[in-house]
Design a protein around this motif. Sequence first.
Motif, PDB file in Angstrom:
ATOM      1  N   GLY A   1      23.627  69.601  13.562  1.00 23.77           N
ATOM      2  CA  GLY A   1      22.752  69.676  14.725  1.00 23.77           C
ATOM      3  C   GLY A   1      23.443  70.029  16.029  1.00 23.77           C
ATOM      4  O   GLY A   1      22.783  70.224  17.041  1.00 23.77           O
ATOM      5  N   LEU A   2      24.784  70.082  16.018  1.00 22.56           N
ATOM      6  CA  LEU A   2      25.529  70.441  17.235  1.00 22.56           C
ATOM      7  C   LEU A   2      25.937  71.910  17.156  1.00 22.56           C
ATOM      8  O   LEU A   2      26.590  72.329  16.201  1.00 22.56           O
ATOM      9  CB  LEU A   2      26.778  69.569  17.382  1.00 22.56           C
ATOM     10  CG  LEU A   2      27.681  69.886  18.581  1.00 22.56           C
ATOM     11  CD1 LEU A   2      26.951  69.668  19.902  1.00 22.56           C
ATOM     12  CD2 LEU A   2      28.953  69.049  18.527  1.00 22.56           C
TER      13      LEU A   2
ATOM     14  N   PRO B   1      18.826  65.924  23.596  1.00 22.45           N
ATOM     15  CA  PRO B   1      18.246  66.184  22.270  1.00 22.45           C
ATOM     16  C   PRO B   1      17.310  67.392  22.259  1.00 22.45           C
ATOM     17  O   PRO B   1      16.935  67.909  23.305  1.00 22.45           O
ATOM     18  CB  PRO B   1      17.467  64.900  21.986  1.00 22.45           C
ATOM     19  CG  PRO B   1      17.062  64.400  23.343  1.00 22.45           C
ATOM     20  CD  PRO B   1      18.206  64.784  24.265  1.00 22.45           C
ATOM     21  N   ASN B   2      16.933  67.802  21.059  1.00 17.88           N
ATOM     22  CA  ASN B   2      15.889  68.813  20.834  1.00 17.88           C
ATOM     23  C   ASN B   2      16.112  70.113  21.602  1.00 17.88           C
ATOM     24  O   ASN B   2      15.160  70.726  22.072  1.00 17.88           O
ATOM     25  CB  ASN B   2      14.504  68.244  21.178  1.00 17.88           C
ATOM     26  CG  ASN B   2      14.187  67.008  20.368  1.00 17.88           C
ATOM     27  OD1 ASN B   2      14.416  66.976  19.165  1.00 17.88           O
ATOM     28  ND2 ASN B   2      13.695  65.974  21.025  1.00 17.88           N
TER      29      ASN B   2
ATOM     30  N   PRO C   1      19.970  62.002  21.674  1.00 15.10           N
ATOM     31  CA  PRO C   1      21.092  62.629  22.378  1.00 15.10           C
ATOM     32  C   PRO C   1      22.414  62.431  21.622  1.00 15.10           C
ATOM     33  O   PRO C   1      22.600  61.447  20.911  1.00 15.10           O
ATOM     34  CB  PRO C   1      21.155  61.901  23.724  1.00 15.10           C
ATOM     35  CG  PRO C   1      19.933  61.067  23.818  1.00 15.10           C
ATOM     36  CD  PRO C   1      19.366  60.918  22.451  1.00 15.10           C
ATOM     37  N   ILE C   2      23.322  63.377  21.789  1.00 12.38           N
ATOM     38  CA  ILE C   2      24.702  63.226  21.331  1.00 12.38           C
ATOM     39  C   ILE C   2      25.444  62.596  22.511  1.00 12.38           C
ATOM     40  O   ILE C   2      25.354  63.087  23.636  1.00 12.38           O
ATOM     41  CB  ILE C   2      25.307  64.588  20.944  1.00 12.38           C
ATOM     42  CG1 ILE C   2      24.717  65.037  19.609  1.00 12.38           C
ATOM     43  CG2 ILE C   2      26.823  64.526  20.897  1.00 12.38           C
ATOM     44  CD1 ILE C   2      25.200  66.395  19.138  1.00 12.38           C
ATOM     45  N   GLU C   3      26.153  61.501  22.246  1.00  6.50           N
ATOM     46  CA  GLU C   3      26.810  60.766  23.331  1.00  6.50           C
ATOM     47  C   GLU C   3      28.322  60.737  23.130  1.00  6.50           C
ATOM     48  O   GLU C   3      28.820  60.923  22.020  1.00  6.50           O
ATOM     49  CB  GLU C   3      26.248  59.347  23.398  1.00  6.50           C
ATOM     50  CG  GLU C   3      24.756  59.347  23.712  1.00  6.50           C
ATOM     51  CD  GLU C   3      24.137  57.966  23.717  1.00  6.50           C
ATOM     52  OE1 GLU C   3      24.568  57.113  22.908  1.00  6.50           O
ATOM     53  OE2 GLU C   3      23.224  57.746  24.528  1.00  6.50           O
ATOM     54  N   GLY C   4      29.045  60.525  24.231  1.00  6.51           N
ATOM     55  CA  GLY C   4      30.494  60.390  24.160  1.00  6.51           C
ATOM     56  C   GLY C   4      31.206  61.666  23.753  1.00  6.51           C
ATOM     57  O   GLY C   4      32.270  61.616  23.135  1.00  6.51           O
ATOM     58  N   LEU C   5      30.634  62.803  24.117  1.00 12.94           N
ATOM     59  CA  LEU C   5      31.225  64.089  23.730  1.00 12.94           C
ATOM     60  C   LEU C   5      32.632  64.237  24.312  1.00 12.94           C
ATOM     61  O   LEU C   5      32.844  64.058  25.505  1.00 12.94           O
ATOM     62  CB  LEU C   5      30.351  65.246  24.226  1.00 12.94           C
ATOM     63  CG  LEU C   5      30.884  66.653  23.941  1.00 12.94           C
ATOM     64  CD1 LEU C   5      30.813  66.965  22.451  1.00 12.94           C
ATOM     65  CD2 LEU C   5      30.097  67.692  24.728  1.00 12.94           C
ATOM     66  N   ASN C   6      33.576  64.549  23.437  1.00 15.92           N
ATOM     67  CA  ASN C   6      34.957  64.829  23.844  1.00 15.92           C
ATOM     68  C   ASN C   6      35.413  66.050  23.050  1.00 15.92           C
ATOM     69  O   ASN C   6      35.551  65.978  21.831  1.00 15.92           O
ATOM     70  CB  ASN C   6      35.858  63.626  23.574  1.00 15.92           C
ATOM     71  CG  ASN C   6      37.286  63.877  24.038  1.00 15.92           C
ATOM     72  OD1 ASN C   6      37.541  64.714  24.897  1.00 15.92           O
ATOM     73  ND2 ASN C   6      38.222  63.165  23.450  1.00 15.92           N
TER      74      ASN C   6
END
Length: 177
Positions: free
Chosen positions: A69-70, A127-128, A99-104
Amino acid sequence: SAPAPAPAPSFGAPRAAAPPAGGMDLLDLLGGGPPSAAPSAPPVDAMAMMGLGAPTGSFAPFTAYNKNGLLITFACSKDPSNPSVTTIESSFTSSLPTPIEGLNFQVAVPKFMRLQMTPASSTVVPPNNSGKVTQVFKVANSMHGQKPVVLKIKIDYSSGGMPVTEMGQVDNFPAGV
């Protein structure tokens, strides 16, 4: 006769995050720590000097990563005065319902390249496909015209409360990058 190309900017060694417990540092994947010193004279790109090959400027965005999904796309551009430097805007979108969280997002380059990264616009990907996060970085390829741009990437994030770590290689840059 065309003027000699400007020397590649001197970027510092990429800042490596602390290695994950029991894991390897991202730079270890490329076989080394800090890049070696740049050659004293930049290579001459004869094709560029003759006006052949891809024009400098912008390139069509392309998919660098697409999983779970990313979606990460890269939009590359060149500085006409120094074609060995590529500016890459990475865009992160999510088709997930949460939502995708903590993206690094981390990038490592081979020893013949230099890397300069700026922070991401956010650590939360909406999201979405309702928005995107961007992160810009520059690579200076001391072997421009001889060796293509290739990157190792590492992406850490949380999806639905579950931690995710993905690693991969991006080697599908458009011709001329």
